[in-house]
Design a protein around this motif. Structure first.
Motif, PDB file in Angstrom:
ATOM      1  N   ASP A  90      -5.110 -23.388 -37.847  1.00  0.00           N
ATOM      2  CA  ASP A  90      -5.208 -24.819 -37.537  1.00  0.00           C
ATOM      3  C   ASP A  90      -3.810 -25.332 -37.209  1.00  0.00           C
ATOM      4  N   GLN A  91      -3.685 -26.137 -36.153  1.00  0.00           N
ATOM      5  CA  GLN A  91      -2.349 -26.543 -35.693  1.00  0.00           C
ATOM      6  C   GLN A  91      -2.396 -27.858 -34.925  1.00  0.00           C
ATOM      7  N   CYS A  92      -1.252 -28.562 -34.911  1.00  0.00           N
ATOM      8  CA  CYS A  92      -1.116 -29.762 -34.096  1.00  0.00           C
ATOM      9  C   CYS A  92       0.364 -30.015 -33.862  1.00  0.00           C
ATOM     10  N   GLY A  93       0.678 -30.630 -32.718  1.00  0.00           N
ATOM     11  CA  GLY A  93       2.075 -30.899 -32.409  1.00  0.00           C
ATOM     12  C   GLY A  93       2.246 -31.489 -31.025  1.00  0.00           C
ATOM     13  N   VAL A  94       3.389 -31.164 -30.408  1.00  0.00           N
ATOM     14  CA  VAL A  94       3.762 -31.696 -29.094  1.00  0.00           C
ATOM     15  C   VAL A  94       3.667 -30.591 -28.054  1.00  0.00           C
ATOM     16  N   CYS A  95       3.552 -31.003 -26.791  1.00  0.00           N
ATOM     17  CA  CYS A  95       3.441 -30.003 -25.731  1.00  0.00           C
ATOM     18  C   CYS A  95       3.930 -30.550 -24.397  1.00  0.00           C
ATOM     19  N   ARG A 139      14.360 -25.093 -31.032  1.00  0.00           N
ATOM     20  CA  ARG A 139      14.372 -24.199 -29.879  1.00  0.00           C
ATOM     21  C   ARG A 139      14.907 -24.888 -28.643  1.00  0.00           C
ATOM     22  N   ILE A 140      15.598 -24.124 -27.808  1.00  0.00           N
ATOM     23  CA  ILE A 140      15.937 -24.523 -26.445  1.00  0.00           C
ATOM     24  C   ILE A 140      15.236 -23.526 -25.529  1.00  0.00           C
ATOM     25  N   ALA A 141      14.550 -24.028 -24.501  1.00  0.00           N
ATOM     26  CA  ALA A 141      13.776 -23.151 -23.630  1.00  0.00           C
ATOM     27  C   ALA A 141      13.791 -23.659 -22.198  1.00  0.00           C
ATOM     28  N   HIS A 142      13.523 -22.765 -21.290  1.00  0.00           N
ATOM     29  CA  HIS A 142      13.401 -23.071 -19.863  1.00  0.00           C
ATOM     30  C   HIS A 142      11.954 -22.856 -19.441  1.00  0.00           C
ATOM     31  N   LEU A 143      11.413 -23.799 -18.686  1.00  0.00           N
ATOM     32  CA  LEU A 143      10.101 -23.621 -18.076  1.00  0.00           C
ATOM     33  C   LEU A 143      10.291 -23.366 -16.595  1.00  0.00           C
ATOM     34  N   PHE A 144       9.797 -22.230 -16.121  1.00  0.00           N
ATOM     35  CA  PHE A 144       9.949 -21.894 -14.706  1.00  0.00           C
ATOM     36  C   PHE A 144       9.253 -22.919 -13.813  1.00  0.00           C
ATOM     37  N   ALA A 145       8.186 -23.527 -14.324  1.00  0.00           N
ATOM     38  CA  ALA A 145       7.459 -24.554 -13.578  1.00  0.00           C
ATOM     39  C   ALA A 145       7.797 -25.951 -14.105  1.00  0.00           C
ATOM     40  N   GLY A 146       9.002 -26.121 -14.662  1.00  0.00           N
ATOM     41  CA  GLY A 146       9.369 -27.368 -15.310  1.00  0.00           C
ATOM     42  C   GLY A 146      10.154 -28.338 -14.457  1.00  0.00           C
ATOM     43  N   ASP A 147      10.208 -28.126 -13.141  1.00  0.00           N
ATOM     44  CA  ASP A 147      10.899 -29.090 -12.289  1.00  0.00           C
ATOM     45  C   ASP A 147       9.900 -30.142 -11.818  1.00  0.00           C
ATOM     46  N   GLY A 148      10.381 -31.220 -11.264  1.00  0.00           N
ATOM     47  CA  GLY A 148       9.494 -32.286 -10.807  1.00  0.00           C
ATOM     48  C   GLY A 148       8.800 -32.969 -11.971  1.00  0.00           C
ATOM     49  N   THR A 149       7.582 -33.451 -11.735  1.00  0.00           N
ATOM     50  CA  THR A 149       6.810 -34.127 -12.764  1.00  0.00           C
ATOM     51  C   THR A 149       6.329 -33.130 -13.813  1.00  0.00           C
ATOM     52  N   VAL A 150       6.475 -33.494 -15.089  1.00  0.00           N
ATOM     53  CA  VAL A 150       5.933 -32.665 -16.170  1.00  0.00           C
ATOM     54  C   VAL A 150       4.866 -33.468 -16.911  1.00  0.00           C
ATOM     55  N   ASN A 151       3.916 -32.747 -17.475  1.00  0.00           N
ATOM     56  CA  ASN A 151       2.829 -33.364 -18.227  1.00  0.00           C
ATOM     57  C   ASN A 151       3.138 -33.228 -19.710  1.00  0.00           C
ATOM     58  N   LEU A 152       3.544 -34.334 -20.295  1.00  0.00           N
ATOM     59  CA  LEU A 152       4.052 -34.395 -21.657  1.00  0.00           C
ATOM     60  C   LEU A 152       2.953 -34.892 -22.579  1.00  0.00           C
ATOM     61  N   GLY A 153       2.863 -34.342 -23.804  1.00  0.00           N
ATOM     62  CA  GLY A 153       1.827 -34.868 -24.662  1.00  0.00           C
ATOM     63  C   GLY A 153       1.750 -34.315 -26.059  1.00  0.00           C
ATOM     64  N   ILE A 154       0.564 -34.490 -26.642  1.00  0.00           N
ATOM     65  CA  ILE A 154       0.243 -34.063 -27.999  1.00  0.00           C
ATOM     66  C   ILE A 154      -0.999 -33.191 -27.939  1.00  0.00           C
ATOM     67  N   TYR A 155      -1.161 -32.340 -28.955  1.00  0.00           N
ATOM     68  CA  TYR A 155      -2.333 -31.479 -28.965  1.00  0.00           C
ATOM     69  C   TYR A 155      -2.717 -31.153 -30.404  1.00  0.00           C
TER      70      TYR A 155
END
Length: 195
Positions: free
Chosen positions: A74-79, A152-168
């Motif tokens: 069971d889990q919840c957080g940011v994404c 953590r520090i991370a890079h998203l290869f598809a992280g340029d332009g608009t990103v979809n930020l949220g909770i899950y």
């Protein structure tokens, strides 16, 4: 609250949720998860996520998560969710009656990793601050909402332009629980450039 904006949307909308003035509540459904390929071999992309498209290349997203996970995983957080093969999440994931896993998953090009640290099972809330600097992201956590520690520090290869930020929130096994998200804010980036 930012999730009241008209461009906010659900990916895998849960059957039970509430958008309140200062809080979002999600009741998870069994067998919902977010994972791609690595180690376990399976793919899952049905975790409920409330997302907001964000064009700004530099921001910090703040949220408090309260939960009472009952079953393993069971889990919840940011994404940040771009598509099924490119996303990141940070959360607490229940393991057993003694420990939980505070951790993060970064998925690039369809392969997930998982970085964790064990914390007491009695922990029932966590603050997160997720910051963006173009295609790079920093996730921090806090118990008091004031003093944050880097996860953590991370890079998203598809992280340029608009990103979809949220909770899950999700329950990969045969379980269900309520996750509550509050103190939600989107601000200027608090992750300073490296000098």
């Amino acid at each position: 609250m930012i999730f009241e904006r008209p461009d906010a949307y659900w990916k895998s909308q849960p059957e039970r949720f509430a958008l309140e003035e200062r809080c979002v509540r999600i009741v998870t459904q069994p067998h919902t998860d977010l994972w791609q390929r690595t180690y376990y071999g399976f793919r899952s992309d049905n975790a409920p996520m409330l997302l907001l498209p964000v064009e700004e290349k530099f921001f910090s997203f703040w949220v408090r998560c309260d939960f009472d996970g009952r079953q393993r995983f069971d889990q919840c957080g940011v994404c940040v969710y771009q598509d099924s093969d490119n996303w990141l999440k940070a959360s607490i994931e229940r393991e057993n009656d003694e420990i939980q896993r505070l951790g993060s998953v970064v998925t690039n090009n369809g392969y997930s990793d998982w970085a964790t640290v064990d914390i007491p099972a009695q922990t029932r809330h966590m603050y997160y601050r997720l910051s963006r600097r173009e295609s790079d992201f920093c996730v921090e956590n806090s118990l008091d909402g004031v003093h944050y520690s880097q996860m953590r520090i991370a890079h998203l290869f598809a992280g340029d332009g608009t990103v979809n930020l949220g909770i899950y929130a999700c329950s990969p096994e045969d379980s269900s629980f309520e996750a509550r998200f509050s103190a939600i804010n989107l601000t200027d980036c608090r992750w300073m450039p490296h000098e």
